[in-house]
Design a protein around this motif. Sequence first.
Motif, PDB file in Angstrom:
ATOM      1  N   ARG A  38      24.706  53.875  46.989  1.00  0.00           N
ATOM      2  CA  ARG A  38      24.665  52.501  47.644  1.00  0.00           C
ATOM      3  C   ARG A  38      24.842  51.149  46.565  1.00  0.00           C
ATOM      4  NH1 ARG A  38      20.416  52.425  50.332  1.00  0.00           N
ATOM      5  NH2 ARG A  38      20.937  53.490  52.271  1.00  0.00           N
ATOM      6  N   TYR A  41      28.239  51.401  45.089  1.00  0.00           N
ATOM      7  CA  TYR A  41      29.118  50.845  45.763  1.00  0.00           C
ATOM      8  C   TYR A  41      29.048  49.292  45.834  1.00  0.00           C
ATOM      9  CZ  TYR A  41      31.715  49.649  50.134  1.00  0.00           C
ATOM     10  OH  TYR A  41      32.575  48.735  50.961  1.00  0.00           O
ATOM     11  N   GLN A  42      27.735  48.618  45.872  1.00  0.00           N
ATOM     12  CA  GLN A  42      27.770  47.529  45.915  1.00  0.00           C
ATOM     13  C   GLN A  42      28.336  46.691  44.627  1.00  0.00           C
ATOM     14  OE1 GLN A  42      27.027  45.404  48.379  1.00  0.00           O
ATOM     15  NE2 GLN A  42      26.678  47.080  49.784  1.00  0.00           N
ATOM     16  N   ALA A  46      32.558  47.042  46.822  1.00  0.00           N
ATOM     17  CA  ALA A  46      32.284  45.918  47.883  1.00  0.00           C
ATOM     18  C   ALA A  46      33.143  45.018  47.572  1.00  0.00           C
ATOM     19  CB  ALA A  46      30.728  45.559  47.671  1.00  0.00           C
ATOM     20  N   ALA A  51      31.240  44.347  51.671  1.00  0.00           N
ATOM     21  CA  ALA A  51      29.863  44.478  51.397  1.00  0.00           C
ATOM     22  C   ALA A  51      29.208  45.484  52.261  1.00  0.00           C
ATOM     23  CB  ALA A  51      28.878  43.346  51.388  1.00  0.00           C
ATOM     24  N   ASP A  52      29.666  45.628  53.507  1.00  0.00           N
ATOM     25  CA  ASP A  52      29.122  46.627  54.771  1.00  0.00           C
ATOM     26  C   ASP A  52      30.517  47.516  54.835  1.00  0.00           C
ATOM     27  OD1 ASP A  52      28.200  43.548  56.246  1.00  0.00           O
ATOM     28  OD2 ASP A  52      26.968  45.092  55.020  1.00  0.00           O
ATOM     29  N   ALA A  53      31.301  47.705  53.994  1.00  0.00           N
ATOM     30  CA  ALA A  53      32.332  48.641  53.904  1.00  0.00           C
ATOM     31  C   ALA A  53      33.360  48.258  54.990  1.00  0.00           C
ATOM     32  CB  ALA A  53      31.682  50.146  54.022  1.00  0.00           C
TER      33      ALA A  53
END
Lengths: 157, 292
Positions: A38, A41-42, A46, A51-53
């Motif tokens: 996570r 990913y950010q 992102a 940011a929320d995929a």
Amino acid sequence: MAFRMWLRLCIGLLSILSLTSYASETVSPDISLLDAGREIYQQRCAVCHGADAEGAPDWQKPNQRGDMPAPPHGSEGHTWRHSDAMLQQMISQGWRDPFNKTERLTMPAFQKVLAPQETAAVITYLKSLWTEEQRQYQQQESKARPRNPAQSQLLDK
Amino acid sequence: MKLVQFRKLLRGYKAVNLLISILFLYSSSVVSAADLADGKVVSLSHNPASSDLIVAYPQALYQLDTQTQQRVSVALPATVERITAVVAQAGNPGVIYLAAPGAGVLRSTDGGKNWEPRNEGLPGKAVTGLIGHANQPDTLYAVISDAGIFRSENAGGDWQLMDGGPENMTDIMVHSDMPGSMQTGWVFAATRTGVARSMDCFCLWREAGALVGEITGLTYNPKQPAHIYAATVEGVFRSQDGGENWALVEGSPPEVTALFVTISGQLYAGTRSGELFKKAHQTKRWQQFDGF
């Protein structure tokens, strides 16, 4: 008499539970990699994938440059349709939609930025965004296609 | 005198009777497109090992020798009321798949002598489209209207729902091993408004170029997988770049309902009136084939 009845009941209950768990085996992401994935990913993903995929706006159509925008990674996207091998290759070596109007990579390459374990962690995080059905499908794909011959051929050029 | 006249009359009657019999037998042996129900060529496929073109009409199936132009009728099982697609498996001359609503997917492994259903995993038998993978002989894609596109990777042994298909999809598709896919190739689908294209992971359907109108035939060139052919009411179009741009193929026959390109690059077209055409190499000429 009562003891025997309770014993039979417990055995029966245990049998049912074991059968149930066998029949509906869920695909659970590796928790130890989830938090790390996570975070990576950010930091790395992102900016393009949201940011929320959620993907870029109008991701299903070419942008003004004529290139395909970053898709979402959740259940509404198509990341779940790809095997682990395919996802690892795409993240590591990048990929270009052959119908893009520019020569830019649709997906940039991260092999110089992310270690293999970090790539695995990101993929683990993405899996947590899917439905159980999608995770199961993706697991089948990963088993069936441990290495994607077409993509390997393309990226080996 | 009367006896002589009667004998002459009898001889004349016998001669006329013989002539009628000969004419009847001749007309019975010639199968014309007009004799077949609808007369439309529904689907074409090709067996590279035997050089036979497989020609499907709604209620008839033929193996047509492309060298001698002789055709052999393939007996259909009673469960087949209407054929919607035929696929000859590459590399195995005896294997043919049929799609027939009501019967589902059928497979023959002996050139059509015997047929077996291959419907495990399909939600029903209303199979209206069927294609084979470009280079995986055991991979097939079936269309069930209102259900979507299903894939089998074990010669129809079982099926899995892949996708609902593009908007306005009809039942005609083709799989190409054109490079650039995230998986093993691309699926092109005919719609009522043009051609749609997706990688065979079924990640995303997109319009393939600006071809407008209902697509009535679709195929690709195995020698040049980016070359796609599509038939519309205006004629047969060819794309050389995976469907991005299209150009009319001059001299196209009218009302094409089926297209196929063999591994040698020979383009065949079947029409609504049941005729067959092949496009001569390097020229603009289309040659009517098989005499219909």
